[in-house]
Design a protein around this motif. Sequence first.
Motif, PDB file in Angstrom:
ATOM      1  N   GLU A  64       0.837  -1.197   0.000  1.00 27.77           N
ATOM      2  CA  GLU A  64       0.000   0.000   0.000  1.00 27.77           C
ATOM      3  C   GLU A  64       0.871   1.246   0.000  1.00 27.77           C
ATOM      4  N   SER A  65       0.451   2.247  -0.752  1.00 26.63           N
ATOM      5  CA  SER A  65       1.160   3.526  -0.756  1.00 26.63           C
ATOM      6  C   SER A  65       0.243   4.632  -0.263  1.00 26.63           C
ATOM      7  N   SER A  66       0.857   5.663   0.315  1.00 26.93           N
ATOM      8  CA  SER A  66       0.070   6.790   0.820  1.00 26.93           C
ATOM      9  C   SER A  66      -0.476   7.653  -0.312  1.00 26.93           C
ATOM     10  N   SER A  67      -0.024   7.412  -1.551  1.00 28.79           N
ATOM     11  CA  SER A  67      -0.492   8.193  -2.692  1.00 28.79           C
ATOM     12  C   SER A  67      -1.737   7.608  -3.340  1.00 28.79           C
ATOM     13  N   GLY A  68      -2.221   6.462  -2.799  1.00 27.31           N
ATOM     14  CA  GLY A  68      -3.483   5.928  -3.285  1.00 27.31           C
ATOM     15  C   GLY A  68      -3.370   4.765  -4.247  1.00 27.31           C
ATOM     16  N   PHE A  69      -2.185   4.146  -4.328  1.00 26.88           N
ATOM     17  CA  PHE A  69      -2.006   2.979  -5.182  1.00 26.88           C
ATOM     18  C   PHE A  69      -1.691   1.754  -4.328  1.00 26.88           C
ATOM     19  N   THR A  70      -2.126   0.596  -4.788  1.00 24.29           N
ATOM     20  CA  THR A  70      -1.804  -0.654  -4.109  1.00 24.29           C
ATOM     21  C   THR A  70      -1.338  -1.666  -5.146  1.00 24.29           C
ATOM     22  N   CYS A  71      -0.623  -2.681  -4.657  1.00 32.66           N
ATOM     23  CA  CYS A  71      -0.258  -3.814  -5.501  1.00 32.66           C
ATOM     24  C   CYS A  71      -0.582  -5.086  -4.742  1.00 32.66           C
ATOM     25  N   ILE A  72      -1.302  -5.972  -5.371  1.00 32.25           N
ATOM     26  CA  ILE A  72      -1.602  -7.288  -4.801  1.00 32.25           C
ATOM     27  C   ILE A  72      -0.709  -8.311  -5.498  1.00 32.25           C
ATOM     28  N   LEU A  73       0.199  -8.935  -4.733  1.00 33.75           N
ATOM     29  CA  LEU A  73       1.110  -9.936  -5.262  1.00 33.75           C
ATOM     30  C   LEU A  73       0.728 -11.313  -4.733  1.00 33.75           C
ATOM     31  N   HIS A  74       0.625 -12.272  -5.612  1.00 29.39           N
ATOM     32  CA  HIS A  74       0.304 -13.644  -5.226  1.00 29.39           C
ATOM     33  C   HIS A  74       1.543 -14.522  -5.404  1.00 29.39           C
ATOM     34  N   PHE A  75       2.044 -15.062  -4.314  1.00 30.12           N
ATOM     35  CA  PHE A  75       3.117 -16.042  -4.343  1.00 30.12           C
ATOM     36  C   PHE A  75       2.441 -17.413  -4.380  1.00 30.12           C
ATOM     37  N   LYS A  76       2.593 -18.096  -5.482  1.00 31.64           N
ATOM     38  CA  LYS A  76       1.820 -19.312  -5.692  1.00 31.64           C
ATOM     39  C   LYS A  76       2.478 -20.519  -5.036  1.00 31.64           C
ATOM     40  N   GLU A  77       1.660 -21.320  -4.396  1.00 34.83           N
ATOM     41  CA  GLU A  77       2.126 -22.546  -3.759  1.00 34.83           C
ATOM     42  C   GLU A  77       2.026 -23.689  -4.755  1.00 34.83           C
ATOM     43  N   SER A  78       3.119 -24.419  -4.943  1.00 36.16           N
ATOM     44  CA  SER A  78       3.070 -25.558  -5.853  1.00 36.16           C
ATOM     45  C   SER A  78       2.373 -26.718  -5.168  1.00 36.16           C
ATOM     46  N   GLY A  79       1.817 -27.607  -5.944  1.00 32.66           N
ATOM     47  CA  GLY A  79       1.118 -28.758  -5.389  1.00 32.66           C
ATOM     48  C   GLY A  79       1.375 -29.993  -6.224  1.00 32.66           C
ATOM     49  N   TYR A  80       0.765 -31.089  -5.809  1.00 28.94           N
ATOM     50  CA  TYR A  80       0.958 -32.354  -6.513  1.00 28.94           C
ATOM     51  C   TYR A  80       0.485 -32.274  -7.958  1.00 28.94           C
ATOM     52  N   PHE A  81      -0.532 -31.469  -8.227  1.00 22.89           N
ATOM     53  CA  PHE A  81      -1.122 -31.424  -9.556  1.00 22.89           C
ATOM     54  C   PHE A  81      -0.827 -30.098 -10.260  1.00 22.89           C
ATOM     55  N   SER A  82       0.195 -29.392  -9.793  1.00 27.75           N
ATOM     56  CA  SER A  82       0.531 -28.099 -10.378  1.00 27.75           C
ATOM     57  C   SER A  82       1.995 -28.095 -10.790  1.00 27.75           C
ATOM     58  N   SER A  83       2.269 -27.500 -11.938  1.00 29.94           N
ATOM     59  CA  SER A  83       3.645 -27.378 -12.411  1.00 29.94           C
ATOM     60  C   SER A  83       4.275 -26.063 -11.980  1.00 29.94           C
ATOM     61  N   ALA A  84       3.498 -25.222 -11.314  1.00 25.87           N
ATOM     62  CA  ALA A  84       4.001 -23.922 -10.885  1.00 25.87           C
ATOM     63  C   ALA A  84       5.078 -24.094  -9.816  1.00 25.87           C
ATOM     64  N   LYS A  85       6.180 -23.417  -9.985  1.00 27.21           N
ATOM     65  CA  LYS A  85       7.242 -23.423  -8.993  1.00 27.21           C
ATOM     66  C   LYS A  85       7.821 -22.020  -8.880  1.00 27.21           C
ATOM     67  N   ASN A  86       7.713 -21.463  -7.685  1.00 26.69           N
ATOM     68  CA  ASN A  86       8.263 -20.143  -7.387  1.00 26.69           C
ATOM     69  C   ASN A  86       7.592 -19.030  -8.188  1.00 26.69           C
ATOM     70  N   GLU A  87       6.391 -19.267  -8.687  1.00 32.82           N
ATOM     71  CA  GLU A  87       5.728 -18.281  -9.531  1.00 32.82           C
ATOM     72  C   GLU A  87       5.046 -17.187  -8.713  1.00 32.82           C
ATOM     73  N   ILE A  88       5.048 -15.996  -9.287  1.00 34.61           N
ATOM     74  CA  ILE A  88       4.346 -14.862  -8.696  1.00 34.61           C
ATOM     75  C   ILE A  88       3.517 -14.182  -9.780  1.00 34.61           C
ATOM     76  N   SER A  89       2.447 -13.537  -9.362  1.00 33.75           N
ATOM     77  CA  SER A  89       1.661 -12.704 -10.268  1.00 33.75           C
ATOM     78  C   SER A  89       1.137 -11.533  -9.453  1.00 33.75           C
ATOM     79  N   GLY A  90       0.910 -10.429 -10.119  1.00 33.88           N
ATOM     80  CA  GLY A  90       0.465  -9.255  -9.372  1.00 33.88           C
ATOM     81  C   GLY A  90      -0.254  -8.248 -10.238  1.00 33.88           C
ATOM     82  N   THR A  91      -1.005  -7.386  -9.565  1.00 36.12           N
ATOM     83  CA  THR A  91      -1.730  -6.308 -10.230  1.00 36.12           C
ATOM     84  C   THR A  91      -1.586  -5.032  -9.419  1.00 36.12           C
TER      85      THR A  91
END
Length: 457
Positions: free
Chosen positions: A267-294
Amino acid sequence: MNVTPEQPAVSIKINDGNVERDNEKKPDVKESKALDASADSKEAAASDAASSSKIAAVPPPDYTSLSVARRTNLPAPPVSMENISVMSILRNNVGKDLSTIAMPIALNEPLNLLQKLAEELEYCELLDAAAKAEDPVERMVLISAFAVSGYASTVNRAGRKPFNPLLGETYECIRPDKGFRFISEKVSHHPPVMACYAESPNYTFHQDNLVKSKFWGKSMELVPQGTVHVTFGQHKEQYKWSKVTTCMRNVFAGTRYLEHYGTMKIESSSGFTCILHFKESGYFSSAKNEISGTVYDERKSNNPSNSTTSSGTEVAWLSGKWDEVMYRFDKANPNNLQVIWRAFACPAHHAQMYGFTQFAVELNEVTPDIAALLPPTDTRFRTDQRLYENGQIDAAEAEKLRLEQKQRDTRKYMEAQGFRWDPRWFSETEPGNGDWRYKGGYFESRGAFDFQGQGIF
């Protein structure tokens, strides 16, 4: 009040690395010139120099042109863990806070939690670039990259844990080559809380850090509590965020690895935010160390947000991996990726250095420019950690036991006398609220510290 009962004095000398104690007998990628220490990435950046970029170029630090010669190796190879049975230690402690459990010293790496806080500034060039950016969206993108970059150094370090600081222990890191000066202190023992502060001409950085750890059979979970703050004075702007959960997987297997997962809201005091998702890998997921954000513009939103969501307007999109790279892209053209940050290449011999990066290798070194300026509470003078770094495992284990007993004796003495521990360099904004801020005075005191009768080592 800072109080230590009278005990035989123990001092440390560091001569050529040895310790002496006085009483011892995919898609198309267009890269901007972002953080990148590898030769391949530099070549790619040069080839795409003509590509347009909204993010200012951030060159990596040049370690070859420093006025202070810094080491590139540790003084000894990693201490062997062959005779350590992690299972026998942990099997009776499922669900417990591991900070309360005595561990063999061979499970450590030769850095402690105060130094780990300093390690988060390895990519401080991102903060410098953000401070100079005029666009608030650009600043938020760079701050988001900085928040992610602090995890990159952990990718090869799943097998060990850092030393726990003693109450009153401090660590300074002053790096003219990187443009900042940093001080950290352990401010509370129960619960164990570390506080730190860094400043540069472009920004200030501070945080309080408490990590709760639990063992769940095959995994070990580290849940951080506390808040990271960054301030840009020229923009009159503040940023804050909390860290995500870290988990060590396959504790009893030879393929231990770390995962960082959860949602981080910046969060910033200027009125902007960023939501970052650190993805958890699982038995049925190929994701490893992946992040996504807006990144969101909250200034015209009338709907409330919570700790993991935003009701603002989407203005920038991010993707990548916390151990490698972060990209910015536009939803209308998701294959056109712009590199915002790329992790420095690890030293080729990192496996012989506990998986450390070059920056981590430098953190426990006593260079000639600081040797006479450090206080006696600085981590570099901690005897068990120094012996451990030098590969003297038996002496380090004995020293660890001595220091732990000294800390227990000090705590009993203070309780019997009705004394309360008063941190030297940090204080809470209000008693008991857990919001620790730098009081000032440390950097002005360098070379003239008065710690008579208050040695902690």
